[in-house]
Design an enzyme around this catalytic site. Structure first.
Site, PDB file in Angstrom:
ATOM      1  N   GLY A 219       5.236 -25.928  81.134  1.00 10.41           N
ATOM      2  CA  GLY A 219       6.641 -26.236  81.415  1.00 10.41           C
ATOM      3  C   GLY A 219       6.976 -26.069  82.891  1.00 10.41           C
TER       4      GLY A 219
ATOM      5  N   ASP B  99       8.506 -22.593  84.576  1.00  4.50           N
ATOM      6  CA  ASP B  99       7.651 -21.699  85.357  1.00  4.50           C
ATOM      7  C   ASP B  99       6.996 -22.537  86.450  1.00  4.50           C
ATOM      8  OD1 ASP B  99       7.751 -19.142  83.665  1.00  4.50           O
ATOM      9  OD2 ASP B  99       7.357 -20.707  82.203  1.00  4.50           O
TER      10      ASP B  99
ATOM     11  N   ALA C 265       6.437 -16.796  69.831  1.00  8.69           N
ATOM     12  CA  ALA C 265       7.909 -16.711  69.816  1.00  8.69           C
ATOM     13  C   ALA C 265       8.466 -18.081  70.221  1.00  8.69           C
ATOM     14  CB  ALA C 265       8.424 -15.610  70.731  1.00  8.69           C
ATOM     15  N   LEU C 266       7.973 -19.096  69.545  1.00  9.10           N
ATOM     16  CA  LEU C 266       8.230 -20.475  69.961  1.00  9.10           C
ATOM     17  C   LEU C 266       9.701 -20.854  69.784  1.00  9.10           C
ATOM     18  CD1 LEU C 266       5.079 -22.166  68.380  1.00  9.10           C
ATOM     19  CD2 LEU C 266       5.344 -21.166  70.659  1.00  9.10           C
ATOM     20  N   HIS C 267      10.148 -21.713  70.676  1.00 10.09           N
ATOM     21  CA  HIS C 267      11.503 -22.252  70.597  1.00 10.09           C
ATOM     22  C   HIS C 267      11.422 -23.734  70.952  1.00 10.09           C
ATOM     23  CE1 HIS C 267      11.277 -21.991  74.931  1.00 10.09           C
ATOM     24  NE2 HIS C 267      11.040 -20.685  74.840  1.00 10.09           N
ATOM     25  N   GLU C 268      12.587 -24.375  70.958  1.00  8.00           N
ATOM     26  CA  GLU C 268      12.663 -25.806  71.209  1.00  8.00           C
ATOM     27  C   GLU C 268      11.932 -26.204  72.516  1.00  8.00           C
ATOM     28  OE1 GLU C 268      13.749 -27.782  68.880  1.00  8.00           O
ATOM     29  OE2 GLU C 268      13.588 -29.595  70.136  1.00  8.00           O
ATOM     30  N   GLY C 269      11.949 -25.313  73.506  1.00  8.01           N
ATOM     31  CA  GLY C 269      11.269 -25.610  74.779  1.00  8.01           C
ATOM     32  C   GLY C 269       9.781 -25.840  74.561  1.00  8.01           C
ATOM     33  N   HIS C 270       9.155 -24.946  73.763  1.00  3.45           N
ATOM     34  CA  HIS C 270       7.724 -25.128  73.476  1.00  3.45           C
ATOM     35  C   HIS C 270       7.509 -26.434  72.713  1.00  3.45           C
ATOM     36  CE1 HIS C 270       7.896 -20.596  73.703  1.00  3.45           C
ATOM     37  NE2 HIS C 270       6.867 -20.847  74.482  1.00  3.45           N
TER      38      HIS C 270
ATOM     39  N   SER D 284      11.793 -17.367  75.491  1.00  4.04           N
ATOM     40  CA  SER D 284      11.649 -16.436  74.365  1.00  4.04           C
ATOM     41  C   SER D 284      12.456 -15.160  74.615  1.00  4.04           C
ATOM     42  CB  SER D 284      10.185 -16.053  74.180  1.00  4.04           C
ATOM     43  OG  SER D 284       9.416 -17.213  74.097  1.00  4.04           O
TER      44      SER D 284
HETATM   45  O1  PAF Z   1       3.800 -19.625  80.253  1.00  2.78           O
HETATM   46  C1  PAF Z   1       3.315 -18.892  79.369  1.00  2.78           C
HETATM   47  O2  PAF Z   1       3.799 -18.832  78.237  1.00  2.78           O
HETATM   48  C2  PAF Z   1       2.104 -18.040  79.716  1.00  2.78           C
HETATM   49  O3  PAF Z   1       2.150 -17.600  81.035  1.00  2.78           O
HETATM   50  C3  PAF Z   1       0.771 -18.746  79.415  1.00  2.78           C
HETATM   51  C4  PAF Z   1       0.586 -19.975  80.291  1.00  2.78           C
HETATM   52  C5  PAF Z   1       0.703 -19.139  77.956  1.00  2.78           C
HETATM   53  C6  PAF Z   1      -0.397 -17.800  79.709  1.00  2.78           C
HETATM   54  O4  PAF Z   1      -0.344 -16.660  78.913  1.00  2.78           O
END
Ligand code: PAF
Length: 290
Positions: free
Chosen positions: A151, A154, A36-41, A190
Site C-alpha cells: 500500500g 506506507d 487484522a485485515l480491513h478494507e485497505g488490505h 489496523s
Molecule cells: O505493511 C505491513 O503490513 C508490514 O510492514 C509487512 C510489509 C507485511 C511486513 O511485515
C-alpha cells in the site's frame, strides 16, 4: 466466490503448491500482511487478482519490525476472521507461518538499509525498516511471486522495498496500491481500532490538514511556511505530537524543503493521537506557471 482457499503453515507445502501452479503456467501475485485485515488490505488483494492468475496472501505479525515498548504483543490477531475475508475475495492461498518457523533459534542475518530508508520513519523508529526488509526478503524468497503488492499508505516502506528488490536482483515487480480511506478521509489501518470516539474525530483531521498544506504549496506557498502552519493546525486539532511533516521527491525521497516547489513532490506526515501513531501522505503538484 472461491471456496477453495488453502491455508498453508509450512514452507515446504507452500513451495510445493507454488511449484504446481508454475507447472500449469500460472502467474502469482503476493500480498504480505500482518493480519487484522480491513478494507485497505482487500483493495490490495483485488489489485492482485487483476494482475495474476493466483493470489497468495501471508499473515505474520513480524517481531523484528517492532521496537521494545511498541504494540507487538497487543497487535490484533484474528486469524479466523482474516481467513474468512480472504476466502470471500477468492484468494487462492493464505500463508500463515507456524510460530518459530520464520526466525529459528540460529537466525543471525540482518539487512542494513540506506538511501530511501533513511530519515522520516527511521528517525523515529530506527530499526523498523531493517525488520521489514528482513521479513519481506524472506517472504519473497519463500513465495517467489511475479509481483508483490504494497500500500502507498506506507510510502517510505514501498520505496524501501522497491530499492531492496532492485538492489538484491529479485525478479519481482513491486506494485503500489492507492491509499484506502474511510468516508472522512482517514487512511485505513489496523490500529484505527485503538481509538475512542474523540480519538477518531481527531484522527480524521489528519488528512484534511495534510491536504490543505498540499494545496497551499500548489498555490505557491513557501514549503517551510506551509509545513509550519500544518504542524500548528495538527497540534491545535488535538494531536499530541507531530513526528514529521516533510516534503520529498516522490521516487528518491530526497528532501525538497525551502522555497516554492518547482517539481512534483510527496507530502508525508506522522502524528500521534491517543497513543496511536498515524502516518499519511499525498501527492503535491508544483504551482502552475503564470
Ligand atoms: O505493511 C505491513 O503490513 C508490514 O510492514 C509487512 C510489509 C507485511 C511486513 O511485515
Amino acid at each position: 466466490m472461491d471456496q477453495n482457499i488453502k491455508i498453508v503453515r509450512t514452507e515446504r507445502t507452500l513451495r510445493g503448491r507454488i511449484w504446481e501452479w508454475r507447472g500449469h503456467g500460472d502467474t502469482i501475485a503476493f500480498v504480505p500482511t500482518m493480519g487484522a485485515l480491513h478494507e485497505g488490505h482487500l483493495t490490495l488483494v483485488r489489485l492482485a487478482k487483476k494482475k495474476a492468475s493466483r493470489v497468495v496472501v501471508s499473515i505474520f505479525v513480524n517481531p523484528t519490525q517492532f521496537a521494545p515498548g511498541e504494540d507487538f504483543e497487543a497487535y490484533p490477531r484474528v486469524e479466523k476472521q482474516d481467513v474468512a475475508m480472504l476466502k470471500a475475495e477468492g484468494v487462492d492461498l493464505v500463508y500463515i507461518p507456524k510460530d518459530g518457523s520464520m526466525y529459528n533459534a540460529h537466525h543471525a542475518t540482518k539487512i542494513t538499509l540506506g538511501g530511501v530508508a533513511l530519515g522520516l520513519e527511521t528517525a523515529h523508529r530506527p530499526t523498523f525498516f531493517d525488520g521489514v526488509a528482513l521479513i519481506v526478503t524472506k517472504l519473497l524468497n519463500r513465495v517467489m511471486p511475479d509481483i508483490a503488492i504494497f500500500g502507498e499508505k506506507d510510502f517510505q516502506q514501498l520505496a524501501t522495498i522497491r530499492r531492496l528488490v532492485e538492489d538484491l536482483d529479485m525478479p519481482i515487480k513491486i506494485v503500489g496500491a492507492p491509499i484506502a480511506r474511510d468516508k472522512h478521509g482517514l487512511a485505513l489501518s489496523s490500529r484505527n481500532k485503538y481509538f475512542d470516539e474523540n480519538g477518531l474525530k481527531v484522527a480524521r483531521r489528519l488528512n484534511e490538514i495534510m491536504r490543505l498544506c498540499a494545496l497551499k504549496m500548489e498555490k505557491g506557498e513557501n514549503v517551510d511556511v506551509a509545513r509550519n502552519i500544518a504542524t500548528k493546525a495538527l497540534l491545535s486539532a488535538g494531536f499530541s505530537a507531530v513526528d514529521y511533516i516533510e516534503v520529498r521527491s516522490p521516487n528518491s525521497l530526497t528532501v525538497l524543503e525551502g522555497g516554492v516547489l518547482n517539481k512534483r513532490a510527496r507530502l508525508l506526515v506522522a502524528a500521534h493521537c491517543e497513543g496511536v501513531r498515524l502516518i499519511d501522505n499525498c501527492a503535491v503538484k508544483p504551482p502552475k506557471k503564470t
